[in-house]
Design a protein around this motif. Structure first.
Motif, short mmCIF file in Angstrom:
data_model
loop_
_atom_site.label_atom_id
_atom_site.label_comp_id
_atom_site.label_asym_id
_atom_site.label_seq_id
_atom_site.Cartn_x
_atom_site.Cartn_y
_atom_site.Cartn_z
N ALA A 198 -3.08 1.02 15.14
CA ALA A 198 -4.33 0.42 14.66
C ALA A 198 -4.91 -0.48 15.73
N GLU A 228 0.81 -1.22 0.00
CA GLU A 228 0.00 0.00 0.00
C GLU A 228 0.85 1.27 0.00
N CYS A 251 -6.50 -6.14 9.09
CA CYS A 251 -6.69 -5.88 7.67
C CYS A 251 -5.43 -6.15 6.87
N ASN A 291 -11.21 5.16 1.32
CA ASN A 291 -10.44 4.50 2.35
C ASN A 291 -9.00 5.02 2.24
N TRP A 292 -7.99 4.20 2.49
CA TRP A 292 -6.61 4.71 2.55
C TRP A 292 -6.07 5.08 1.18
N ARG A 303 2.02 1.57 5.27
CA ARG A 303 1.74 2.62 4.29
C ARG A 303 2.88 3.60 4.07
N SER A 323 -19.03 -0.07 5.66
CA SER A 323 -17.78 0.15 6.39
C SER A 323 -16.51 0.08 5.53
N THR A 332 0.21 0.20 11.18
CA THR A 332 0.20 0.02 9.72
C THR A 332 0.46 1.33 8.98
N GLY A 345 -5.12 -5.92 2.13
CA GLY A 345 -5.82 -4.90 2.93
C GLY A 345 -7.17 -5.42 3.40
N GLY A 346 -8.09 -4.50 3.73
CA GLY A 346 -9.42 -4.90 4.23
C GLY A 346 -10.09 -5.87 3.27
N ALA A 351 -8.88 -0.53 16.37
CA ALA A 351 -10.20 -0.15 16.90
C ALA A 351 -11.24 -1.26 16.77
#
Ligand SMILES: O=C(O)c1cc(C(=O)O)c2c(n1)C(=O)C(=O)c1cc(C(=O)O)[nH]c1-2
Ligand SMILES: [Ca+2]
Length: 717
Positions: free
Chosen positions: A173, A61, A108, A387-388, A113, A382, A158, A557-558, A175
């Motif tokens: 990270a 990423e 994820c 996103n990123w 990054r 979600s 991450t 990733g996710g 949560a």
């Protein structure tokens, strides 16, 4: 750390030049380049200059950094690479050592990054939360510091560290686990801690808050708050230094657990979840905050990248932040005051009906989005409207180029909200979530109460009439209006962008193509097949007068367990490499296709006497503990456990309970699972392997391919 210089930043120059000195490119993190060597007239001549094998098959990423002819970038778990930017020659690499038990706390995939470079050091946050400063010439560790305050909780790291003058700032990270978010600033020269800012309060029964901002935040949490579970608010991606006001702006994450009815029963905004918070660089004290999604129930984080600019607003030049968080709005925010100057929806939203600029809050619509009393279809889902995936901003065209996803997902409570037990160092999201591009097809398979609630939901019509939309757009920041858009291949096909002053937008896709488009129209000007899935943002730089375009390849990733059938990663494997292009370069060597899937082996007769109850118990335990990593889908990054060979079956208990494969990244589970539970999981997998094998032998007999994928991802946290 006394008497250090605080480097000056020249904010009069916008966009990156020969160097791309941080993952965002320039001080504004605009992902915009002033270089014009590659332009619409010659872009068709781009070809491969060099490639570099990143040595992994997981997720990439990071946007690389190039300074004076040297490229620095990061990969899986925080590995760092230093390469000659003109030739690809490896100068050094650094692999952080860690206890791979950490894999249990990573939601994820093993993403990282990016890095920060300052004072001759390359700084990276490893997955276990260690922050390393490496000598830029040799890769030797100059200092390291453990950024995690409590290893009894599911913290990981991450995100890229952010430079702020003489300091480097890093978050973490977790949560979805049992964490409480914070960021820490360290001195670049020796790693000494300068300050720490927590994003949410702690249990007031346990003493005074760490800083005054938390006393104010505490008022927005209920008295029954489940402080023991953690609360969330992790700063897992964007942290941006704003040199104009000498402040560090952090994007904070979602509430943990997701349902407010568990986390902080009775409502409240729950500050500073899902907010941008500006902190004074020197003191770490708060200048302002803007909460983009109050009362989070939906994982609608504000951690997404921030881009800075000076922009004309109502006839006046204002220093602004452009921010497109998960929640579906495009914010233009005054960097001096934190006030939103514009906040327009860019996708369908039903957790809020617009944004009130006067009040500085959204018009919340909990009746269609709070799932305490039954399932809800929530837009955006979600995975986020954004996103990123980095956006790029071209100030000469006033266009913000970004991948946008317009899609909802289904959320419901898997059980009662009272007396939910904290799961130590483990998932505590507290919600069942269904991600699928085709809710209409998935809904008939759901339990009747969920099914009915969905079919009667006000947004059911949206689902039926307007399919999801996944596209790269050119957006006008102040209006949120789309100037042009190009569709991507599916909801998982999302990617970062690069814009150049010469009028080009570069981006990749999961099928492994890299594109250059006309910034004004979106028209495709060039593409090249790489055979490797691309999510990361391309970047550009120049060495000795030659301009290069670089991008990392690698899917993950996710939702990483579900490799879409259109992805190069599905057909050719998940090759992680750096691809660098220049005018007059060559073709990209395309990896061979993977061999066709073969029917699963005959499983052992080990649990032939397993009862249906034992198998059902195993199935439940598998979903709760294993399925977040082992999706058991074809071509998934981790082994499909319905295809185990006799050796793995024989060692199953040792692997799961004794940690036989911890160094490979398979954690041990003896703290959560006992021998009988592991037997039940194994019996379930053997049973699944039997049915899979029977089906695959039949497909093979009929001459059909064995690739049957599920389009639906259910996370039952
Ligand atoms: O709440 C968190 O702490 C957290 C962390 C991360 C992460 O570290 O990658 C992601 C998320 N949340 C998340 O919600 C999310 O959608 C996501 C996508 C990705 C990715 O790398 O593709 N990471 C994360
Ligand atoms: Ca999250």
């Amino acid at each position: 750390a006394c008497g250090e210089d605080v480097p000056e930043v020249d904010t009069s120059i916008y966009g990156a030049g020969e160097n791309w000195d941080n993952p965002g490119g320039d001080w504004a993190e605009s992902h915009f380049s002033r270089l014009e060597g590659i332009n619409a007239d010659n872009v068709a001549e781009l070809g491969l200059a060099w490639e570099y094998d990143l040595g992994s098959a997981r997720v990439q990423e990071a946007t690389p950094v190039v300074i004076d002819g040297v490229m620095f970038t990061s990969g899986v778990l925080g590995k760092v690479y230093a390469l000659n930017a003109a030739t690809g020659e490896e100068l050094w690499t650094f692999t952080p050592e860690m206890d791979m038990q950490i894999a249990r706390s990573i939601c994820c995939d093993w993403a990282n990054r990016g890095i920060a470079v300052s004072q001759g050091k390359v700084i990276v946050g490893a997955a276990d939360g260690m922050l390393y400063a490496l000598n830029a010439e040799s890769g030797a560790v100059e200092w390291s510091v453990d950024t995690i305050i409590d290893h009894g909780r599911g913290y990981t790291s991450t995100g890229a560290p952010e430079l702020a003058g003489n300091l480097v700032v890093i978050g973490n990270a977790g949560a979805e686990y049992d964490t409480r978010g914070y960021v820490t600033a360290y001195h670049v020269d020796d790693g000494e801690e300068a300050w720490r800012f927590f994003t949410i309060p702690h249990d007031p029964a346990e003493g005074a808050q760490e800083h005054a901002e938390l006393d104010a935040a505490l008022e927005t949490w209920s008295e029954e708050t489940r402080w023991d579970i953690g609360g969330g608010g992790t700063v897992w991606d964007a942290i941006t230094y704003d040199p104009t006001f000498d402040q560090v702006i952090i994007g904070t994450g979602n509430g943990g657990p997701y349902p407010q009815a568990i986390r902080s029963p009775g409502g409240g905004d729950n500050l500073y979840l899902n907010s941008l918070v500006a902190l004074d660089r020197e003191s770490g004290e708060m200048n302002w905050y803007l909460q983009e999604t109050p009362q989070d129930n939906w994982d609608l984080t504000a951690t997404q990248p921030m881009l800075l600019a000076d922009m004309e607003v109502d006839g006046e030049q204002r220093p602004v932040i452009m921010h497109t968080p998960k929640n579906g709005f495009f914010f233009v925010i005054d960097r001096e005051t934190g006030k939103a100057l514009a906040a327009n929806p860019i996708v369908r939203t039903n957790w809020a009906d617009g944004w009130d600029l006067e009040a500085g809050r959204p018009n919340m619509t909990l009746e269609t989005s709070d799932y305490t009393n039954g399932p809800q279809i929530v837009f955006p889902g979600s995975p986020g409207a954004r996103n990123w995936y980095p956006a790029a901003y071209d100030p000469t065209r006033n266009s913000y180029f970004a991948h946008v996803l317009d899609m909802g997902n289904l959320l419901w409570l898997p059980g009662p909200v009272d007396n939910v037990e904290r799961q130590e160092k483990f998932l505590n999201a507290g919600a069942a979530i269904l991600f699928t591009p085709d809710l209409e097809a998935a809904v008939p398979t759901l339990p009747p109460p969920v099914r009915e609630a969905v079919e009667n939901h006000p947004q059911w019509q949206w689902v039926k009439d307007q399919p999801f939309k996944s596209e790269l757009r050119a957006i006008d920041p102040m209006t949120g209006e789309t100037k042009w858009a190009v569709e991507s291949l599916g909801w998982q096909d999302r990617h970062g962008a690069l814009a150049t002053k010469s009028g080009l937008v570069f981006h990749g896709n999961l099928a492994g193509q890299l594109f250059a488009r006309d910034s004004d129209t979106g028209e495709e000007l060039w593409r090249i097949d790489t055979g490797s899935s691309i999510m990361a943002a391309p970047m550009t730089y120049s060495v000795d007068g030659v301009q290069y375009v670089a991008v990392a390849t690698g899917w993950g990733g996710g939702g990483w367990g579900f490799v879409p059938g259109y992805a190069a990663a599905y057909h050719k494997g998940n090759r992680n490499r750096l691809l660098v292009f220049r005018l007059g370069g060559g073709e990209v060597p395309i990896p061979d296709d993977l061999p066709a899937l073969q029917p699963a082996d005959e499983p052992p007769a080990q649990y032939e006497d397993a009862t249906p109850e034992m198998i059902a118990m195993g199935s439940g335990l598998f979903t709760a503990n294993c399925s977040i990593c082992h999706s058991n889908q074809p071509r998934a990054p981790l082994p499909d456990l319905r295809r185990m060979n006799s050796g793995v079956h024989g060692a199953f208990q040792q692997i799961v309970l004794e940690g036989l494969l911890v160094p490979n990244g398979m954690p041990r589970w003896d703290d959560r699972l006992n021998e009988d539970q592991v037997k039940a999981i194994h019996a379930f997998l053997i049973d699944s392997q039997q049915s899979l094998r029977a089906r695959e032998l039949e497909l093979q007999r009929r001459g059909l391919p064995l690739d049957t994928q599920s389009l639906t991802i259910l996370s039952n946290y």
